[in-house]
Design a protein around this motif. Structure first.
Motif, PDB file in Angstrom:
ATOM      1  N   ARG A 168       0.912  -1.137   0.024  1.00  0.00           N
ATOM      2  CA  ARG A 168      -0.015  -0.082  -0.061  1.00  0.00           C
ATOM      3  C   ARG A 168       0.918   1.251  -0.108  1.00  0.00           C
ATOM      4  O   ARG A 168       1.941   1.208   0.497  1.00  0.00           O
ATOM      5  CB  ARG A 168      -0.961   0.081   1.133  1.00  0.00           C
ATOM      6  CG  ARG A 168      -1.865  -0.935   1.239  1.00  0.00           C
ATOM      7  CD  ARG A 168      -3.145  -0.900   0.581  1.00  0.00           C
ATOM      8  NE  ARG A 168      -4.054   0.308   0.585  1.00  0.00           N
ATOM      9  CZ  ARG A 168      -4.989   0.397   1.696  1.00  0.00           C
ATOM     10  NH1 ARG A 168      -5.124  -0.855   2.511  1.00  0.00           N
ATOM     11  NH2 ARG A 168      -5.554   1.431   1.826  1.00  0.00           N
ATOM     12  N   SER A 208      -1.611   7.544   3.139  1.00  0.00           N
ATOM     13  CA  SER A 208      -2.615   7.657   3.949  1.00  0.00           C
ATOM     14  C   SER A 208      -2.470   7.286   5.369  1.00  0.00           C
ATOM     15  O   SER A 208      -3.354   7.307   6.138  1.00  0.00           O
ATOM     16  CB  SER A 208      -3.923   6.616   3.348  1.00  0.00           C
ATOM     17  OG  SER A 208      -4.334   6.953   2.015  1.00  0.00           O
ATOM     18  N   TYR A 209      -1.049   6.881   5.677  1.00  0.00           N
ATOM     19  CA  TYR A 209      -0.894   6.291   7.038  1.00  0.00           C
ATOM     20  C   TYR A 209      -0.035   7.309   8.019  1.00  0.00           C
ATOM     21  O   TYR A 209       0.706   8.055   7.385  1.00  0.00           O
ATOM     22  CB  TYR A 209       0.047   5.047   6.514  1.00  0.00           C
ATOM     23  CG  TYR A 209      -0.701   3.806   6.252  1.00  0.00           C
ATOM     24  CD1 TYR A 209      -0.868   3.773   4.792  1.00  0.00           C
ATOM     25  CD2 TYR A 209      -1.081   2.855   7.110  1.00  0.00           C
ATOM     26  CE1 TYR A 209      -1.315   2.667   4.327  1.00  0.00           C
ATOM     27  CE2 TYR A 209      -1.753   1.659   6.433  1.00  0.00           C
ATOM     28  CZ  TYR A 209      -1.965   1.535   5.252  1.00  0.00           C
ATOM     29  OH  TYR A 209      -2.492   0.501   4.815  1.00  0.00           O
ATOM     30  N   THR A 210      -0.415   7.305   9.119  1.00  0.00           N
ATOM     31  CA  THR A 210       0.554   7.836  10.047  1.00  0.00           C
ATOM     32  C   THR A 210       1.544   6.826  10.215  1.00  0.00           C
ATOM     33  O   THR A 210       1.271   5.606  10.461  1.00  0.00           O
ATOM     34  CB  THR A 210      -0.218   8.099  11.466  1.00  0.00           C
ATOM     35  OG1 THR A 210      -0.996   9.212  10.993  1.00  0.00           O
ATOM     36  CG2 THR A 210       0.811   8.547  12.367  1.00  0.00           C
ATOM     37  N   ARG A 252      -1.686  13.204   6.389  1.00  0.00           N
ATOM     38  CA  ARG A 252      -3.108  13.727   6.194  1.00  0.00           C
ATOM     39  C   ARG A 252      -3.479  14.812   6.967  1.00  0.00           C
ATOM     40  O   ARG A 252      -4.012  15.539   6.718  1.00  0.00           O
ATOM     41  CB  ARG A 252      -4.049  12.519   6.472  1.00  0.00           C
ATOM     42  CG  ARG A 252      -3.893  11.448   5.622  1.00  0.00           C
ATOM     43  CD  ARG A 252      -4.418  10.182   6.156  1.00  0.00           C
ATOM     44  NE  ARG A 252      -6.019  10.327   6.276  1.00  0.00           N
ATOM     45  CZ  ARG A 252      -6.863   9.195   7.022  1.00  0.00           C
ATOM     46  NH1 ARG A 252      -6.261   8.459   7.342  1.00  0.00           N
ATOM     47  NH2 ARG A 252      -8.207   9.470   6.706  1.00  0.00           N
ATOM     48  N   SER A 279       2.537  12.447   9.853  1.00  0.00           N
ATOM     49  CA  SER A 279       1.289  12.080   9.294  1.00  0.00           C
ATOM     50  C   SER A 279       1.082  13.100   7.920  1.00  0.00           C
ATOM     51  O   SER A 279       0.859  14.378   8.385  1.00  0.00           O
ATOM     52  CB  SER A 279      -0.036  12.334  10.128  1.00  0.00           C
ATOM     53  OG  SER A 279      -1.230  12.246   9.558  1.00  0.00           O
ATOM     54  N   ALA A 309       2.888   1.825  11.375  1.00  0.00           N
ATOM     55  CA  ALA A 309       2.077   2.498  10.743  1.00  0.00           C
ATOM     56  C   ALA A 309       0.635   2.304  10.840  1.00  0.00           C
ATOM     57  O   ALA A 309       0.336   1.279  11.234  1.00  0.00           O
ATOM     58  CB  ALA A 309       2.072   2.107   9.258  1.00  0.00           C
ATOM     59  N   ASP A 310      -0.204   3.272  10.875  1.00  0.00           N
ATOM     60  CA  ASP A 310      -1.708   3.089  10.919  1.00  0.00           C
ATOM     61  C   ASP A 310      -2.369   4.012   9.973  1.00  0.00           C
ATOM     62  O   ASP A 310      -1.805   5.133   9.880  1.00  0.00           O
ATOM     63  CB  ASP A 310      -1.902   3.231  12.476  1.00  0.00           C
ATOM     64  CG  ASP A 310      -3.271   2.589  12.805  1.00  0.00           C
ATOM     65  OD1 ASP A 310      -3.416   1.670  13.413  1.00  0.00           O
ATOM     66  OD2 ASP A 310      -4.402   3.447  12.801  1.00  0.00           O
ATOM     67  N   LEU A 311      -3.804   3.392   9.933  1.00  0.00           N
ATOM     68  CA  LEU A 311      -4.573   4.277   8.890  1.00  0.00           C
ATOM     69  C   LEU A 311      -5.412   5.398   9.806  1.00  0.00           C
ATOM     70  O   LEU A 311      -6.002   6.382   8.989  1.00  0.00           O
ATOM     71  CB  LEU A 311      -5.576   3.653   8.103  1.00  0.00           C
ATOM     72  CG  LEU A 311      -5.063   2.917   6.972  1.00  0.00           C
ATOM     73  CD1 LEU A 311      -5.910   1.785   6.392  1.00  0.00           C
ATOM     74  CD2 LEU A 311      -4.535   3.918   6.010  1.00  0.00           C
ATOM     75  N   ARG A 312      -5.346   5.336  10.998  1.00  0.00           N
ATOM     76  CA  ARG A 312      -6.185   6.324  11.642  1.00  0.00           C
ATOM     77  C   ARG A 312      -5.639   7.777  11.382  1.00  0.00           C
ATOM     78  O   ARG A 312      -4.314   8.065  11.530  1.00  0.00           O
ATOM     79  CB  ARG A 312      -6.207   5.985  13.151  1.00  0.00           C
ATOM     80  CG  ARG A 312      -7.044   4.760  13.406  1.00  0.00           C
ATOM     81  CD  ARG A 312      -7.154   4.769  15.038  1.00  0.00           C
ATOM     82  NE  ARG A 312      -5.955   3.907  15.524  1.00  0.00           N
ATOM     83  CZ  ARG A 312      -5.818   3.892  16.849  1.00  0.00           C
ATOM     84  NH1 ARG A 312      -6.701   3.873  17.690  1.00  0.00           N
ATOM     85  NH2 ARG A 312      -4.806   2.762  17.128  1.00  0.00           N
ATOM     86  N   TYR A 317      -0.744   1.814  16.628  1.00  0.00           N
ATOM     87  CA  TYR A 317      -0.163   1.468  15.221  1.00  0.00           C
ATOM     88  C   TYR A 317      -0.329  -0.189  14.946  1.00  0.00           C
ATOM     89  O   TYR A 317       0.077  -0.993  15.624  1.00  0.00           O
ATOM     90  CB  TYR A 317       1.495   1.781  15.566  1.00  0.00           C
ATOM     91  CG  TYR A 317       1.806   3.087  15.334  1.00  0.00           C
ATOM     92  CD1 TYR A 317       1.783   3.801  16.524  1.00  0.00           C
ATOM     93  CD2 TYR A 317       1.986   3.924  14.173  1.00  0.00           C
ATOM     94  CE1 TYR A 317       2.041   4.989  16.493  1.00  0.00           C
ATOM     95  CE2 TYR A 317       2.324   5.237  14.308  1.00  0.00           C
ATOM     96  CZ  TYR A 317       2.307   5.764  15.495  1.00  0.00           C
ATOM     97  OH  TYR A 317       2.452   7.256  15.459  1.00  0.00           O
ATOM     98  N   TYR A 341       0.320  -1.934  12.283  1.00  0.00           N
ATOM     99  CA  TYR A 341       1.361  -2.433  11.132  1.00  0.00           C
ATOM    100  C   TYR A 341       2.848  -2.079  11.747  1.00  0.00           C
ATOM    101  O   TYR A 341       3.128  -1.078  12.025  1.00  0.00           O
ATOM    102  CB  TYR A 341       1.262  -2.142   9.722  1.00  0.00           C
ATOM    103  CG  TYR A 341       0.088  -2.091   9.329  1.00  0.00           C
ATOM    104  CD1 TYR A 341      -0.891  -1.143   9.399  1.00  0.00           C
ATOM    105  CD2 TYR A 341      -0.459  -3.590   8.833  1.00  0.00           C
ATOM    106  CE1 TYR A 341      -2.276  -1.401   8.804  1.00  0.00           C
ATOM    107  CE2 TYR A 341      -1.674  -3.691   8.650  1.00  0.00           C
ATOM    108  CZ  TYR A 341      -2.889  -2.777   8.606  1.00  0.00           C
ATOM    109  OH  TYR A 341      -4.143  -2.776   8.075  1.00  0.00           O
TER     110      TYR A 341
END
Length: 123
Positions: free
Chosen positions: A26, A30-32, A53, A51, A97-100, A110, A112
């Motif tokens: 991926r 989009s990840y932090t 985002r 981040s 990594a995380d999507l939040r 996190y 991943y």
């Protein structure tokens, strides 16, 4: 997303290293992404995070003027440039990594993780 951390090594105090956290599967846009470090017998410690985002970075005070976290979109990689290394920076360094949305210091935030890369700073 799969993460691969690398770039650790042995360096003298005052030296520099650049750690990389390369992602596959991926895009990291989009990840932090956070960097943590751990020494034997201690909990994993937050070091820095970025981040895209929310357009923010965060550092613990002890590295704020020495480490820089950044991204390379073309390589789908997050870097941790470490300058002015001190013996107390010696640890295994991990990227997560995380999507939040947002910046988080808790490792539980996190989902991943990559494998660790060892940083050893000699005095």
């Amino acid at each position: 997303v799969q993460l691969q951390a690398s770039g650790g090594g042995l360096v003298q105090a005052g030296g520099s290293l650049r750690l990389s956290c390369a992602a596959s599967g991926r895009t990291l846009n989009s990840y932090t992404v956070g960097w943590f470090r751990q020494t034997p017998g201690k909990d994993r410690e937050f070091v820095a995070a970025i981040s895209w985002r929310v357009g923010k970075t965060d550092y613990i005070d002890s590295v704020k003027d020495r480490f820089t976290i950044s991204r390379d979109n073309a390589k789908n990689t997050v870097w941790l440039q470490m300058n002015g290394l001190k013996p107390e920076d010696t640890a295994a360094y991990y990227c997560g990594a995380d999507l939040r949305l947002g910046i988080y210091r808790a490792q539980e935030s996190y989902a991943y993780w990559g494998q660790g890369t060892q940083v050893t700073v000699s005095s």
